[in-house]
Design a protein around this motif. Structure first.
Motif, mmCIF file in Angstrom:
data_model
loop_
_atom_site.group_PDB
_atom_site.id
_atom_site.type_symbol
_atom_site.label_atom_id
_atom_site.label_comp_id
_atom_site.label_asym_id
_atom_site.label_seq_id
_atom_site.Cartn_x
_atom_site.Cartn_y
_atom_site.Cartn_z
ATOM 1 N N ILE A 15 45.942 47.244 -4.362
ATOM 2 C CA ILE A 15 45.101 47.980 -5.318
ATOM 3 C C ILE A 15 43.729 47.334 -5.437
ATOM 4 O O ILE A 15 42.700 48.022 -5.366
ATOM 5 N N ILE A 16 43.691 46.012 -5.587
ATOM 6 C CA ILE A 16 42.406 45.302 -5.711
ATOM 7 C C ILE A 16 41.575 45.460 -4.439
ATOM 8 O O ILE A 16 40.367 45.739 -4.502
ATOM 9 N N MET A 17 42.206 45.295 -3.276
ATOM 10 C CA MET A 17 41.469 45.435 -2.016
ATOM 11 C C MET A 17 40.957 46.857 -1.813
ATOM 12 O O MET A 17 39.846 47.053 -1.296
ATOM 13 N N LEU A 18 41.731 47.858 -2.208
ATOM 14 C CA LEU A 18 41.256 49.243 -2.119
ATOM 15 C C LEU A 18 40.039 49.457 -3.005
ATOM 16 O O LEU A 18 39.043 50.058 -2.568
ATOM 17 N N ILE A 19 40.086 48.946 -4.223
ATOM 18 C CA ILE A 19 38.952 49.092 -5.150
ATOM 19 C C ILE A 19 37.716 48.384 -4.596
ATOM 20 O O ILE A 19 36.623 48.963 -4.559
ATOM 21 N N VAL A 20 37.885 47.153 -4.139
ATOM 22 C CA VAL A 20 36.748 46.377 -3.621
ATOM 23 C C VAL A 20 36.160 47.026 -2.374
ATOM 24 O O VAL A 20 34.945 47.220 -2.265
ATOM 25 N N SER A 21 37.012 47.384 -1.410
ATOM 26 C CA SER A 21 36.498 47.904 -0.139
ATOM 27 C C SER A 21 35.852 49.281 -0.303
ATOM 28 O O SER A 21 34.805 49.550 0.289
ATOM 29 N N TYR A 22 36.444 50.149 -1.106
ATOM 30 C CA TYR A 22 35.848 51.479 -1.277
ATOM 31 C C TYR A 22 34.632 51.445 -2.202
ATOM 32 O O TYR A 22 33.702 52.238 -2.029
ATOM 33 N N THR A 23 34.587 50.507 -3.136
ATOM 34 C CA THR A 23 33.379 50.338 -3.949
ATOM 35 C C THR A 23 32.232 49.902 -3.048
ATOM 36 O O THR A 23 31.127 50.447 -3.129
ATOM 37 N N ALA A 24 32.492 48.935 -2.181
ATOM 38 C CA ALA A 24 31.456 48.495 -1.231
ATOM 39 C C ALA A 24 31.035 49.647 -0.332
ATOM 40 O O ALA A 24 29.833 49.847 -0.081
ATOM 41 N N PHE A 26 30.952 52.822 -0.942
ATOM 42 C CA PHE A 26 30.102 53.774 -1.654
ATOM 43 C C PHE A 26 28.781 53.166 -2.113
ATOM 44 O O PHE A 26 27.795 53.889 -2.273
ATOM 45 N N LEU A 27 28.724 51.843 -2.286
ATOM 46 C CA LEU A 27 27.496 51.206 -2.765
ATOM 47 C C LEU A 27 26.532 50.807 -1.653
ATOM 48 O O LEU A 27 25.327 50.752 -1.885
ATOM 49 N N PHE A 28 27.055 50.512 -0.465
ATOM 50 C CA PHE A 28 26.171 50.107 0.627
ATOM 51 C C PHE A 28 25.243 51.259 1.001
ATOM 52 O O PHE A 28 25.649 52.413 0.953
ATOM 53 N N PRO A 29 24.002 50.928 1.397
ATOM 54 C CA PRO A 29 23.106 51.998 1.861
ATOM 55 C C PRO A 29 23.697 52.701 3.081
ATOM 56 O O PRO A 29 24.341 52.065 3.924
ATOM 57 N N LYS A 30 23.485 53.976 3.162
ATOM 58 C CA LYS A 30 24.040 54.752 4.279
ATOM 59 C C LYS A 30 23.192 54.523 5.528
ATOM 60 O O LYS A 30 21.997 54.735 5.531
ATOM 61 N N ARG A 31 23.832 54.054 6.596
ATOM 62 C CA ARG A 31 23.155 53.799 7.868
ATOM 63 C C ARG A 31 23.652 54.730 8.958
ATOM 64 O O ARG A 31 23.024 54.870 9.988
ATOM 65 N N LEU A 32 24.816 55.309 8.748
ATOM 66 C CA LEU A 32 25.449 56.113 9.780
ATOM 67 C C LEU A 32 25.499 57.568 9.320
ATOM 68 O O LEU A 32 25.582 57.854 8.132
ATOM 69 N N SER A 33 25.474 58.469 10.281
ATOM 70 C CA SER A 33 25.573 59.890 9.951
ATOM 71 C C SER A 33 26.932 60.174 9.316
ATOM 72 O O SER A 33 27.888 59.409 9.474
ATOM 73 N N THR A 34 27.021 61.284 8.628
ATOM 74 C CA THR A 34 28.270 61.665 7.986
ATOM 75 C C THR A 34 29.388 61.816 9.007
ATOM 76 O O THR A 34 30.517 61.366 8.781
ATOM 77 N N SER A 35 29.085 62.429 10.139
ATOM 78 C CA SER A 35 30.129 62.631 11.151
ATOM 79 C C SER A 35 30.617 61.304 11.731
ATOM 80 O O SER A 35 31.820 61.121 11.945
ATOM 81 N N ILE A 36 29.712 60.358 11.967
ATOM 82 C CA ILE A 36 30.103 59.039 12.470
ATOM 83 C C ILE A 36 30.910 58.303 11.398
ATOM 84 O O ILE A 36 31.920 57.657 11.692
ATOM 85 N N THR A 37 30.490 58.408 10.151
ATOM 86 C CA THR A 37 31.204 57.766 9.048
ATOM 87 C C THR A 37 32.639 58.272 8.979
ATOM 88 O O THR A 37 33.593 57.480 8.951
ATOM 89 N N PHE A 82 42.284 49.878 6.133
ATOM 90 C CA PHE A 82 41.682 49.709 7.452
ATOM 91 C C PHE A 82 40.531 50.680 7.694
ATOM 92 O O PHE A 82 39.680 50.423 8.541
ATOM 93 N N ALA A 83 40.501 51.773 6.962
ATOM 94 C CA ALA A 83 39.420 52.753 7.135
ATOM 95 C C ALA A 83 38.055 52.151 6.805
ATOM 96 O O ALA A 83 37.142 52.197 7.642
ATOM 97 N N PRO A 84 37.848 51.558 5.623
ATOM 98 C CA PRO A 84 36.520 50.980 5.357
ATOM 99 C C PRO A 84 36.204 49.776 6.241
ATOM 100 O O PRO A 84 35.045 49.548 6.573
ATOM 101 N N PHE A 85 37.228 49.030 6.659
ATOM 102 C CA PHE A 85 36.944 47.903 7.546
ATOM 103 C C PHE A 85 36.448 48.393 8.899
ATOM 104 O O PHE A 85 35.544 47.805 9.494
#
Length: 170
Positions: A15-24, A26-37, A82-85
């Motif tokens: 639960i903690i890792m899911l919150i941390v990884s998905y928060t990061a 959503f907070l990181f600036p977007k560098r990749l296109s939506t389709s690549i993401t 593994f998805a956000p990683f």
């Protein structure tokens, strides 16, 4: 599928890792296109599921995830880690403009990160080795997955301008 065998530190860790990884994520600036993401979020989920169902609790049964060899809700949730990683692997690959000279060092760096995360996951009770499996085998898995991810990204990057033109109808 059962919800969980025992709700303890491994479920809390997920639960903690899911919150941390998905928060990061959503907070990181977007560098990749939506389709690549989307592609690499799915890639991370799919590759983790593939290996878990073959060498993990599947065909070879070299490790169990969480508290039992039965499929738990938190096994599924762990795949979503593994998805956000996978996304961040590609994100920083692009951010640091990894080329041929840095390619091997980048892969090795992420393998090191993977090994650290696996050690932490073992300590937190997420993974339990069995039948002679050890972390050194995970290094091989990380090398294969991360090299194929980087090569796949390179292929997609070359095709992306063509795909964008197709999308626009040119």
């Amino acid at each position: 599928m059962i919800l969980w065998e025992n709700f303890d530190k491994n479920e809390i860790y997920i639960i903690i890792m899911l919150i941390v990884s998905y928060t990061a994520f959503f907070l990181f600036p977007k560098r990749l296109s939506t389709s690549i993401t989307i592609l690499f979020l799915v890639w991370g989920f799919a590759s983790s599921t593939l290996f878990d169902f073959t060498i993990g609790g599947g065909l070879l049964d070299f490790y169990k995830v969480n508290d039992s060899n039965k499929y738990e809700l938190f096994d599924l949730l762990s795949y979503f880690l593994f998805a956000p990683f996978s996304y961040f692997f590609v994100y920083f690959y692009e951010r640091f403009k990894i080329g041929k000279k840095a390619f091997i060092f980048y892969i090795l760096g992420w393998c090191f990160v993977g090994l650290i995360m696996e050690k932490v996951s073992g300590y937190m009770g997420l993974t339990h080795y069995q039948h002679g499996y050890s972390i050194k085998y995970s290094l091989i898995v990380f090398l294969v997955v991360q090299t194929s991810t980087a090569l796949y990204y390179e292929l997609i990057k070359k095709k992306e301008p063509f795909l964008e033109k197709l999308k626009q109808g040119h």
